[in-house]
Enzyme design. Structure first.
Site, PDB file in Angstrom:
ATOM      1  N   HIS A 160     -50.221 -49.740 -17.662  1.00 20.90           N
ATOM      2  CA  HIS A 160     -48.778 -49.893 -17.057  1.00 20.90           C
ATOM      3  C   HIS A 160     -48.380 -50.830 -16.302  1.00 20.90           C
ATOM      4  CE1 HIS A 160     -49.127 -45.300 -17.706  1.00 20.90           C
ATOM      5  NE2 HIS A 160     -50.099 -45.289 -16.863  1.00 20.90           N
ATOM      6  N   ASP A 196     -54.167 -43.182 -24.480  1.00 21.39           N
ATOM      7  CA  ASP A 196     -54.012 -42.470 -23.065  1.00 21.39           C
ATOM      8  C   ASP A 196     -53.042 -41.330 -23.147  1.00 21.39           C
ATOM      9  OD1 ASP A 196     -54.991 -43.686 -19.845  1.00 21.39           O
ATOM     10  OD2 ASP A 196     -52.865 -42.580 -20.144  1.00 21.39           O
ATOM     11  N   HIS A 198     -50.863 -40.965 -20.650  1.00 24.91           N
ATOM     12  CA  HIS A 198     -49.613 -41.603 -20.178  1.00 24.91           C
ATOM     13  C   HIS A 198     -49.168 -42.829 -21.168  1.00 24.91           C
ATOM     14  CE1 HIS A 198     -51.748 -40.114 -16.742  1.00 24.91           C
ATOM     15  NE2 HIS A 198     -50.601 -39.549 -16.482  1.00 24.91           N
ATOM     16  N   ASP A 285     -57.655 -39.135 -20.515  1.00 20.92           N
ATOM     17  CA  ASP A 285     -56.870 -38.229 -19.696  1.00 20.92           C
ATOM     18  C   ASP A 285     -56.218 -37.202 -20.603  1.00 20.92           C
ATOM     19  OD1 ASP A 285     -55.297 -40.178 -20.422  1.00 20.92           O
ATOM     20  OD2 ASP A 285     -54.982 -40.813 -18.268  1.00 20.92           O
TER      21      ASP A 285
HETATM   22  C1  SP5 Z   1     -53.735 -45.377 -16.280  1.00 20.58           C
HETATM   23  C2  SP5 Z   1     -53.470 -44.075 -15.789  1.00 20.58           C
HETATM   24  O1  SP5 Z   1     -53.876 -43.032 -16.477  1.00 20.58           O
HETATM   25  N1  SP5 Z   1     -52.501 -44.178 -14.999  1.00 20.58           N
HETATM   26  C3  SP5 Z   1     -52.027 -42.848 -14.735  1.00 20.58           C
HETATM   27  C4  SP5 Z   1     -51.025 -42.852 -13.498  1.00 20.58           C
HETATM   28  C5  SP5 Z   1     -50.506 -41.480 -12.913  1.00 20.58           C
HETATM   29  N2  SP5 Z   1     -49.955 -41.496 -11.736  1.00 20.58           N
HETATM   30  C6  SP5 Z   1     -49.018 -40.500 -11.319  1.00 20.58           C
HETATM   31  C7  SP5 Z   1     -49.730 -39.148 -11.198  1.00 20.58           C
HETATM   32  C8  SP5 Z   1     -48.712 -38.095 -11.005  1.00 20.58           C
HETATM   33  C9  SP5 Z   1     -48.956 -36.893 -11.915  1.00 20.58           C
HETATM   34  N3  SP5 Z   1     -47.889 -36.117 -11.968  1.00 20.58           N
HETATM   35  C10 SP5 Z   1     -48.392 -34.463 -12.344  1.00 20.58           C
HETATM   36  C11 SP5 Z   1     -47.283 -33.868 -12.549  1.00 20.58           C
HETATM   37  C12 SP5 Z   1     -47.244 -33.213 -13.993  1.00 20.58           C
HETATM   38  N4  SP5 Z   1     -45.958 -32.483 -14.409  1.00 20.58           N
HETATM   39 ZN    ZN Z   2     -52.976 -42.169 -18.171  1.00 15.85          ZN
END
Ligand code: SP5
Ligand code: ZN
Length: 342
Positions: A160, A196, A198, A285
């Site tokens: 990110h 990943d 994300h 993840d």
């Molecule tokens: C490297 C990596 O995996 N970074 C991930 C960062 C995520 N941070 C924000 C987490 C917010 C999760 N939101 C959950 C709601 C799902 N609808």
């Molecule tokens: Zn991630």
């Protein structure tokens, strides 16, 4: 497989992050790398070696110099006014509301460089982020010199982080730094596959205008999932980079069965690109038990993921990204690497 690791990742140990309106314990914590290292030793995947020091130059091939300067001093500047507590921004410029001038005050600087309020900077964040980059470069150097594959077992993660933006638990983009190092050492084409959960928005943004790095990412649909603002299917690259970015956004609840069909399309694109090296942004993840993600991989599915990646046949550099289900994290990561080696 060569594994590069250092226990000094423990220096990056923040306390809390913002999540659903509250401060919660950081998902991205030192136990993550500990359990992965311990599982890798248990299954005997390969020797764990310490990183070498490649200096700052390969980092500045990807990141902005003032951004790096900010990261080196941010905690010190912050703690002078806030005390010994993790640093967070509280103000962002918002679309159309920035002149581009970098604020002098630390609170302004944090807002200028941060993408979100979920990425605390602790006292040891900079040394740990720098170490993570050196781990990636050490593993990259091994792949370059031997043609064998390697795993950079590092944290904080990196995908990110953009040229001058940190966020999503990431500060320096290890995958981008390593891909650039291959090119600077003489490679002509490198592919990055990001598995990943994300979208790897930082990595995409770094290479979006370029044809020498193909970026392929499968991830939770950004209409619903972090990082929200990038990762849509229509983002295919710009200028010379047109056609060298492939995003595959997937629905919540995606299983390995759904995913592997899309992965096959992404890996075919890599094959057509014919890179000399493959960099894998390895997040696990996508696991069904992950506390912040929405896919449904079982632990055994990660073996198949590793097998699919190995079928491409390229010298491969794995870079650790996300994965937050601590109890199964070591097994899930080791399964990918075992599947790759089998
Ligand atoms: C490297 C990596 O995996 N970074 C991930 C960062 C995520 N941070 C924000 C987490 C917010 C999760 N939101 C959950 C709601 C799902 N609808
Ligand atoms: Zn991630």
């Amino acid at each position: 497989m060569q594994i590069v690791y250092s226990e000094n990742h423990h220096q990056h140990a923040a306390d809390v992050e913002f999540f659903r309106g509250s401060l919660v314990s950081c998902y991205e914590n030192p136990a993550r790398a500990d359990v992965i290292a311990s599982r890798i030793r248990e299954v005997g995947l390969g020797p764990l070696i310490e990183p070498s020091d490649f200096g700052i130059a390969p980092i500045l091939r990807v990141h902005d110099e003032r951004f790096v300067e900010f990261l080196t001093t941010a905690y010190h500047e912050w703690s002078k006014v806030a005390g010994d507590i993790d640093a967070f921004p509280h103000a962002w410029m918002g679309r159309g509301l920035g002149s581009g001038q970098i604020p002098i005050d630390i609170h302004g600087k944090l807002g200028y460089y941060a993408a979100d309020a979920g990425t605390p900077i602790s006292q040891g964040t900079w040394p740990a982020a720098l170490l993570a980059a050196q781990i990636a470069l050490t593993a990259q150097s091994h792949v370059w010199k031997t043609g064998e594959s390697a795993f950079a077992l590092s944290r904080p993660p990196g995908h990110h982080a953009a040229r001058d933006v940190y966020g999503g638990y990431c500060f320096l983009n290890q995958a981008a730094i390593a891909a650039q190092a291959f090119l600077d050492q003489g490679a002509k084409k490198v592919a990055i596959v990001d598995v990943d959960f994300h979208h790897g928005n930082g990595t995409q943004s770094i290479f979006y205008d370029r044809a020498d790095v193909l970026f392929v990412s499968l991830h939770g649909d950004p209409d619903f999932e972090y990082p929200y603002f990038l990762g849509h299917r229509h983002e295919t690259g710009n200028g010379e980079g047109a056609g060298f970015n492939l995003n595959v956004p997937l629905s919540p609840g995606t299983t390995w069965d759904d995913y592997q069909k899309q992965l096959a399309v992404g890996l075919q694109r890599v094959h057509d690109f014919a890179p000399e090296y493959l960099v894998v942004s390895l997040g696990v993840d996508t696991f069904e038990g992950d506390p912040i993600s929405q896919f449904r991989f079982g632990s055994h599915d990660f073996v198949e993921l590793g097998q699919q990646l190995s079928k491409l046949g390229y010298p491969t550099l794995f870079i650790m990204e996300g994965g937050y289900a601590i109890d199964e994290l070591g097994v899930n990561v080791a399964n990918v690497l075992s599947g790759f080696e089998s």
